[in-house]
Design a protein around this motif. Structure first.
Motif, PDB file in Angstrom:
ATOM      1  N   PHE A  51       0.831  -1.204   0.000  1.00 20.16           N
ATOM      2  CA  PHE A  51       0.000   0.000   0.000  1.00 20.16           C
ATOM      3  C   PHE A  51       0.865   1.253   0.000  1.00 20.16           C
ATOM      4  O   PHE A  51       1.995   1.246   0.484  1.00 20.16           O
ATOM      5  CB  PHE A  51      -0.932   0.009   1.216  1.00 20.16           C
ATOM      6  N   PHE A  52       0.314   2.325  -0.556  1.00 20.43           N
ATOM      7  CA  PHE A  52       1.015   3.610  -0.601  1.00 20.43           C
ATOM      8  C   PHE A  52       0.588   4.478   0.571  1.00 20.43           C
ATOM      9  O   PHE A  52      -0.531   4.362   1.069  1.00 20.43           O
ATOM     10  CB  PHE A  52       0.702   4.348  -1.909  1.00 20.43           C
ATOM     11  N   ARG A  53       1.486   5.346   0.974  1.00 15.56           N
ATOM     12  CA  ARG A  53       1.146   6.366   1.966  1.00 15.56           C
ATOM     13  C   ARG A  53       1.764   7.671   1.518  1.00 15.56           C
ATOM     14  O   ARG A  53       2.753   7.680   0.774  1.00 15.56           O
ATOM     15  CB  ARG A  53       1.596   5.969   3.362  1.00 15.56           C
ATOM     16  N   VAL A  54       1.199   8.763   1.982  1.00 15.85           N
ATOM     17  CA  VAL A  54       1.708  10.097   1.679  1.00 15.85           C
ATOM     18  C   VAL A  54       2.447  10.598   2.914  1.00 15.85           C
ATOM     19  O   VAL A  54       1.904  10.571   4.022  1.00 15.85           O
ATOM     20  CB  VAL A  54       0.563  11.055   1.307  1.00 15.85           C
ATOM     21  N   ASN A  55       3.684  11.008   2.720  1.00 16.06           N
ATOM     22  CA  ASN A  55       4.467  11.621   3.795  1.00 16.06           C
ATOM     23  C   ASN A  55       4.313  13.135   3.678  1.00 16.06           C
ATOM     24  O   ASN A  55       4.760  13.727   2.705  1.00 16.06           O
ATOM     25  CB  ASN A  55       5.936  11.223   3.690  1.00 16.06           C
ATOM     26  N   GLN A  56       3.667  13.736   4.662  1.00 17.88           N
ATOM     27  CA  GLN A  56       3.511  15.193   4.655  1.00 17.88           C
ATOM     28  C   GLN A  56       4.847  15.882   4.925  1.00 17.88           C
ATOM     29  O   GLN A  56       5.093  16.972   4.434  1.00 17.88           O
ATOM     30  CB  GLN A  56       2.452  15.624   5.686  1.00 17.88           C
ATOM     31  N   ILE A  57       5.706  15.254   5.741  1.00 13.80           N
ATOM     32  CA  ILE A  57       7.061  15.742   5.941  1.00 13.80           C
ATOM     33  C   ILE A  57       7.954  14.753   5.195  1.00 13.80           C
ATOM     34  O   ILE A  57       8.168  13.629   5.646  1.00 13.80           O
ATOM     35  CB  ILE A  57       7.429  15.840   7.433  1.00 13.80           C
ATOM     36  N   ALA A  58       8.419  15.184   4.027  1.00 16.78           N
ATOM     37  CA  ALA A  58       9.093  14.262   3.115  1.00 16.78           C
ATOM     38  C   ALA A  58      10.539  14.686   2.873  1.00 16.78           C
ATOM     39  O   ALA A  58      10.824  15.862   2.626  1.00 16.78           O
ATOM     40  CB  ALA A  58       8.339  14.212   1.787  1.00 16.78           C
ATOM     41  N   PHE A  59      11.426  13.703   2.939  1.00 15.23           N
ATOM     42  CA  PHE A  59      12.837  13.877   2.650  1.00 15.23           C
ATOM     43  C   PHE A  59      13.113  13.178   1.321  1.00 15.23           C
ATOM     44  O   PHE A  59      13.112  11.949   1.265  1.00 15.23           O
ATOM     45  CB  PHE A  59      13.688  13.262   3.765  1.00 15.23           C
ATOM     46  N   PRO A  60      13.327  13.928   0.240  1.00 17.05           N
ATOM     47  CA  PRO A  60      13.491  13.320  -1.081  1.00 17.05           C
ATOM     48  C   PRO A  60      14.704  12.381  -1.163  1.00 17.05           C
ATOM     49  O   PRO A  60      15.795  12.722  -0.710  1.00 17.05           O
ATOM     50  CB  PRO A  60      13.693  14.513  -2.015  1.00 17.05           C
ATOM     51  N   SER A  61      14.488  11.212  -1.751  1.00 12.88           N
ATOM     52  CA  SER A  61      15.600  10.269  -1.927  1.00 12.88           C
ATOM     53  C   SER A  61      16.574  10.761  -2.994  1.00 12.88           C
ATOM     54  O   SER A  61      17.718  10.331  -3.033  1.00 12.88           O
ATOM     55  CB  SER A  61      15.079   8.872  -2.277  1.00 12.88           C
ATOM     56  N   SER A  62      16.140  11.675  -3.849  1.00 11.85           N
ATOM     57  CA  SER A  62      17.007  12.225  -4.893  1.00 11.85           C
ATOM     58  C   SER A  62      18.004  13.255  -4.345  1.00 11.85           C
ATOM     59  O   SER A  62      18.911  13.674  -5.050  1.00 11.85           O
ATOM     60  CB  SER A  62      16.160  12.878  -5.986  1.00 11.85           C
ATOM     61  N   SER A  63      17.869  13.617  -3.076  1.00 14.01           N
ATOM     62  CA  SER A  63      18.745  14.612  -2.463  1.00 14.01           C
ATOM     63  C   SER A  63      20.163  14.085  -2.316  1.00 14.01           C
ATOM     64  O   SER A  63      20.381  12.895  -2.088  1.00 14.01           O
ATOM     65  CB  SER A  63      18.206  14.999  -1.081  1.00 14.01           C
ATOM     66  N   GLU A  64      21.123  14.967  -2.422  1.00 21.06           N
ATOM     67  CA  GLU A  64      22.525  14.627  -2.193  1.00 21.06           C
ATOM     68  C   GLU A  64      22.867  14.655  -0.705  1.00 21.06           C
ATOM     69  O   GLU A  64      23.967  14.273  -0.304  1.00 21.06           O
ATOM     70  CB  GLU A  64      23.428  15.625  -2.944  1.00 21.06           C
ATOM     71  N   ASN A  65      21.925  15.119   0.124  1.00 23.15           N
ATOM     72  CA  ASN A  65      22.169  15.229   1.557  1.00 23.15           C
ATOM     73  C   ASN A  65      22.315  13.835   2.171  1.00 23.15           C
ATOM     74  O   ASN A  65      21.425  13.000   2.057  1.00 23.15           O
ATOM     75  CB  ASN A  65      21.024  15.999   2.218  1.00 23.15           C
ATOM     76  N   GLU A  66      23.422  13.600   2.826  1.00 24.06           N
ATOM     77  CA  GLU A  66      23.742  12.292   3.424  1.00 24.06           C
ATOM     78  C   GLU A  66      22.687  11.834   4.438  1.00 24.06           C
ATOM     79  O   GLU A  66      22.392  10.642   4.545  1.00 24.06           O
ATOM     80  CB  GLU A  66      25.126  12.386   4.103  1.00 24.06           C
TER      81      GLU A  66
END
Length: 146
Positions: A51-66
């Protein structure tokens, strides 16, 4: 014998500020009248149950941030408890050991609370810092100090 009833707020507004890690916004407003606020990697995430869920506070996996690497798709959520009159933080399946972790450093800067269960939450207090994974950090507050 008459006892005083504690006055519990029926409605509240709070803010979650991103201190480290890269989220879609720097500050999130959460309302007691709203639904639970999911926290995790990517805005739309598919869990192990399919099932899918929506994260209202989301940290993108495409980010370069470690820090973003160590945040689960289903890491944690916050919801308002009407009986307590407080916002409560819960770890979700991806935020409990042995996977990633959810820890809270209380505003006294001494007390560390580890959330090891999806059923037992932590009542958030002014100034609590929430650590997701290894180093992503959020701060809970009732005032928007942007």
């Amino acid at each position: 014998i008459r006892t005083k009833k504690a006055h519990l707020p029926k409605s509240a507004t709070a803010f979650i500020k991103v201190l480290s890690g890269e989220a879609e916004k720097d500050v999130y407003t959460i309302l007691s009248s709203g639904e639970k606020i999911n926290i995790g990697r990517d805005q739309k995430a598919q869990g192990s149950d399919g099932f899918f869920r929506v994260n209202q506070i989301a940290f993108p996996s495409s980010s370069e941030n470690e820090s973003n690497k160590y945040i689960s798709r289903q890491h944690a959520h916050v919801q308002f408890d009407d009986n307590l009159g407080q916002f409560i933080l819960f770890a979700d399946s991806g935020g409990i050991p042995p996977s990633n972790k959810v820890k809270v450093r209380a505003s006294d800067e001494v007390t560390i609370i580890k959330l090891n269960s999806t059923r037992v939450g932590h009542a958030l207090q002014e100034g609590d810092q929430i650590m997701l994974g290894k180093s992503a950090m959020l701060e809970f507050s009732y005032s928007n100090t942007n």
